[in-house]
Motif scaffolding. Structure first.
Motif, short mmCIF file in Angstrom:
data_model
loop_
_atom_site.label_atom_id
_atom_site.label_comp_id
_atom_site.label_asym_id
_atom_site.label_seq_id
_atom_site.Cartn_x
_atom_site.Cartn_y
_atom_site.Cartn_z
N ILE A 188 0.82 -1.20 0.00
CA ILE A 188 0.00 0.00 0.00
C ILE A 188 0.86 1.26 0.00
O ILE A 188 0.69 2.15 -0.83
N TRP A 211 -1.75 6.60 -0.98
CA TRP A 211 -2.63 5.52 -1.48
C TRP A 211 -4.09 5.95 -1.45
O TRP A 211 -4.89 5.48 -2.26
N ALA A 212 -4.44 6.88 -0.54
CA ALA A 212 -5.84 7.28 -0.40
C ALA A 212 -6.26 8.37 -1.39
O ALA A 212 -7.44 8.73 -1.45
N HIS A 213 -5.29 8.87 -2.16
CA HIS A 213 -5.62 9.90 -3.17
C HIS A 213 -6.67 9.33 -4.14
O HIS A 213 -6.54 8.21 -4.62
N ASN A 258 -5.54 7.56 -7.28
CA ASN A 258 -4.52 6.52 -7.14
C ASN A 258 -5.16 5.14 -7.11
O ASN A 258 -6.05 4.88 -6.31
N HIS A 281 -4.33 0.87 -4.36
CA HIS A 281 -5.01 -0.09 -3.48
C HIS A 281 -5.45 -1.35 -4.23
O HIS A 281 -5.89 -2.31 -3.63
N TYR A 314 -3.36 -3.18 -5.84
CA TYR A 314 -2.07 -3.86 -6.07
C TYR A 314 -2.18 -5.37 -6.03
O TYR A 314 -1.28 -6.07 -6.45
N HIS A 315 -3.27 -5.92 -5.52
CA HIS A 315 -3.41 -7.39 -5.45
C HIS A 315 -4.25 -7.94 -6.60
O HIS A 315 -4.73 -9.06 -6.53
N THR A 316 -4.42 -7.12 -7.66
CA THR A 316 -5.20 -7.60 -8.81
C THR A 316 -4.30 -7.71 -10.05
O THR A 316 -3.32 -6.98 -10.19
N TRP A 323 -1.39 -4.74 -12.36
CA TRP A 323 -0.03 -4.97 -12.86
C TRP A 323 0.03 -4.91 -14.38
O TRP A 323 1.03 -4.49 -14.95
N ARG A 354 0.75 11.58 4.71
CA ARG A 354 0.56 11.42 6.15
C ARG A 354 1.95 11.32 6.78
O ARG A 354 2.77 10.50 6.36
N THR A 412 -0.46 -14.76 -2.28
CA THR A 412 -0.39 -13.86 -3.43
C THR A 412 -1.22 -14.42 -4.59
O THR A 412 -2.03 -13.71 -5.20
N HIS A 415 -4.97 -14.14 -3.91
CA HIS A 415 -5.47 -12.78 -4.16
C HIS A 415 -5.58 -12.52 -5.66
O HIS A 415 -6.61 -12.07 -6.15
N LEU A 416 -4.50 -12.77 -6.39
CA LEU A 416 -4.48 -12.44 -7.81
C LEU A 416 -5.60 -13.17 -8.57
O LEU A 416 -6.18 -12.63 -9.50
N ARG A 446 -9.94 5.51 3.74
CA ARG A 446 -9.28 6.61 3.06
C ARG A 446 -9.43 7.93 3.82
O ARG A 446 -8.53 8.76 3.80
N GLY A 506 -7.01 7.70 6.56
CA GLY A 506 -5.69 7.25 6.14
C GLY A 506 -5.23 5.97 6.81
O GLY A 506 -4.04 5.66 6.83
N TYR A 537 -4.98 2.02 6.82
CA TYR A 537 -5.19 0.88 5.94
C TYR A 537 -5.59 -0.37 6.75
O TYR A 537 -6.58 -0.99 6.46
#
Lengths: 461, 461
Positions: free
Chosen positions: A21, A29-31, A34, A37, A39-41, A45, A311, B127, B130-131, B192, B195, B197
């Protein structure tokens, strides 16, 4: 080292990723724009890969860590709360899913050599090199993190850094033998007529019996396009820097100070030369922070916008991660020295250098979390950014950069849209990929394999 | 165990793959319609994945081995020449590249628990889960292959099979703690606004200190859809079968004889019950060979066509892999018993059972390489094949099959086109995926997690 026909040295750029994250830019990451979040899909990638290839980057480089930082505040709480390197997925699997979305982009994956024997890792790298048609690189890490040790059944502190690199040298010997000498280039016949796939006379055991590792071979995988993956390293200790100068084809730096960067690159050049490796065979690359837009005013807005989402906790945990000093426990208006005295700490053991005697807690928090204070930070219109990138490139005798990401996929996209065309106009950046492998991106077309002077090359059959 | 609303037990089918040239059907890699020689490309695995999903299979299952067989003929030559499990790529990376081409298909990957500590493997599995959104399974292997041991610095013979499984039990304990207990279900807040996670109060160390493995945790990965991957096993020794009955959710068999299969399945049911696991919680699946076509005549032609491309060397190496008997060194017309006498061997120590006293070398070579002699072999039109599949399913109290591949992608495609519709008509096979995870494919919609009676489940927080 390749050029683009301009006669000028080419600037190499990799995107720095971490499957977590928060990495480097804490809180972002909370923008709302962005997608980090996700990243696990697989989609995340693939998108990263396509953006990086559209920008003609050399590679996506994926950092890793195998334990949770727990020094700041005396617990793992800040790391976990802020998502700092936890969760953290396995980098190689992400490269595998992203790779198929691209044709030319390279992938540098971080894998620790500290916790498993070399045979399996060597096979995974060869698998990746085959699947990607020669686009894989390995960032060799000797883990030293105490929670990473605990996770792997090693008592923290029981293995000194020096010995980790001794083991690492032995580990590399096994890998080189498997990659470079176990199979002859023409071993695979794939002779359908006679039903012969491989000529057994051209495959051999390696029978390595080193101080730390034993491995018989043969390698389970036939020669892949690069055989040995492109080798990255970022060792910081004396022993680590020697290891990098011996094995690495690209060395990554974080410039804490510009003077420090200068010394580090000079040190690398000297050490590599002592190993008989020429200036052209080891790339020096440094982490770079770029915020860019068509105009300076838009770039300034973007800096302010990103700053709003940061933050401080993550920056403080990063900056004071080795001490027990937590500025957030104090009121903002308290003087730094007063806070330190209350915590029974000095400036030295708290890591709070470079602040004047009148500094307040609020000031040091704001300074730590100010993205403009990051080393190698540049923002502005394309010409301003390209000027700075070229100037650092020359001044520090660099070969390129590791681009940090503020937002996904915005940072790489902006770099590709605005900065790349400007660097291309200056003859400093490729206008297309010239080779098919990662090693060719780094060293020019035709250079698919280790240089002859590389220590791995002497194992060639 | 799910049904399709027909009230009948459902037949589960996985495709059996191995990232190598020759696996089970030796010589067929050279068949002009076979794309198996492209096993080192991303395209190959995507095509396999799409065919398997079109046939509504439960999963692609990828076998592995970490050393080269060298008993037959006293060297590795036959293995290398015929491409038998060498080259052999890393299974998990192939699942990663294939996964993105499918939405529902599961993936079972073989990974040895013998050569590395559990922490890294547990992270790779999380991993992948998740993917893939919960579509990963792990075939737990305790390696015993002597070249695999040598490759990992273990002196062959130094680790008895029994102890490997003792280590395996400890390995699984670490994994269960990481997957099931280190993170609470609701630990990730992804808040979010504030902030935050992850809630640090909902993540914990595991501090495992077992006889063989120590691991502190916390797990580096937040809970994935299945948490623990679907667990496969195929242990053959007494100790291995107990391990399977305790841990596995699906157990794979090779039926060397039908009587042997019957005993093996009964043994599994009894052992699983002794561990407090019900009939429905452990699937028994057996390797299956199918050659099918719209008509019997076409199927017969296909059998003859495949037979033409087989090469006996691989079958002999497989059948006589534990002895030093190599029938190919003798003339075809020589009597088997005469050949054995010349080699100083008996029928027992050569492994040549079941041949009459008049058997010649030629006959035993032809018998070994006759694909019709494979166990659980069926060919014919869809009705004939479905009849046999249903009949074995009932007779041996099975839950499904592991479909071997003759050619790629022909075998799975034929099965999907011809046999699947016939099984669907009989209410024995899904008409669509009902759940999203591999565990739901096996055990019905909603069953994303380990059954409560599974030993891994008692580690739940």
């Amino acid at each position: 080292m390749s050029d683009t026909g301009s006669g000028k040295r080419q600037i190499h750029v990799c995107s720095l990723e971490m499957p977590t994250i928060s990495h480097n830019n804490y809180g972002l990451w909370a923008h709302p724009d962005n997608r980090k979040h996700l990243y696990h899909t697989i989609e995340f990638w693939r998108d990263c890969a396509r953006e990086a290839e559209a920008a003609l980057l050399d590679a996506i480089f994926i950092a890793d860590v195998l334990g949770v930082a727990d020094a700041f505040g005396g617990s793992m709480d800040t790391s976990i709360r802020e998502g700092i390197h936890i969760p953290e997925l396995d980098p190689m699997l992400l490269a595998a899913v992203g790779m198929g979305a691209t044709e030319r982009l390279g992938w540098g994956v971080t894998v620790s050599a500290s916790y498993e024997p070399p045979f399996g890792l060597a096979r995974r790298m060869s698998t990746m090199d085959h699947l990607s048609d020669g686009r894989i690189g390995w960032n060799i890490v000797m883990s030293y993190h105490h929670n990473a040790d605990e996770n792997h059944g090693i008592a923290p502190g029981s293995l000194p850094s020096f010995e980790r690199y001794e083991r690492g040298d032995d580990f590399m010997e096994v890998c080189y033998k498997l990659w470079e000498s176990s199979w002859d280039e023409d071993a695979v016949l794939a002779d359908r007529e006679n039903g012969v796939y491989t000529d057994p006379r051209k495959v051999r055991r390696i029978d390595h019996a080193g101080e730390y590792y034993s491995c018989s071979g043969p390698h389970m995988v036939d020669p892949s396009p690069q055989r040995t993956p492109v080798l990255f390293q970022a060792g910081m200790s004396d022993r680590g820097r020697r290891f990098a100068a011996k094995h690495a084809e690209a060395v990554f730096f974080v410039a804490r100070t510009l003077d420090g960067l200068k010394l580090s690159v000079e040190d690398l050049r000297r050490n590599a030369s002592a190993f008989g490796r020429s200036r052209e065979e080891v790339l020096a690359m440094v982490q770079l922070n770029v915020i860019t837009a068509p105009t300076m005013a838009e770039a300034e807005d973007k800096v302010a916008e990103f700053q709003k989402w940061t933050r401080p906790e993550g920056y403080l945990a990063h900056e004071y991660g080795m001490s027990n000093f937590d500025p957030m426990k104090h009121p903002r208006e308290r003087l730094l020295d007063e806070a330190l005295a209350l915590d029974g700490l000095t400036r030295q053991d708290s890591g709070t250098y470079g602040h004047g005697p009148e500094a307040t807690i609020g000031e040091i928090i704001d300074a730590a979390a100010d993205i403009r204070n990051e080393p190698m930070f540049v923002y502005g219109d394309p010409v301003t950014v390209a000027d700075q990138i070229e100037s650092w490139f020359e001044e520090f005798d660099l070969d390129g950069y590791l681009l940090r990401n503020y937002v996904h996929p915005g940072t790489v996209r902006d770099f590709g849209r605005y900065v790349v065309p400007e660097l291309q106009r200056r003859g400093r950046y490729r206008t297309d990929y010239e080779g098919s492998t990662l090693r060719e991106h780094f060293f020019g077309p035709g250079r698919k394999r280790l240089a002859d002077s590389h220590p791995g090359a002497r194992h060639r059959a």
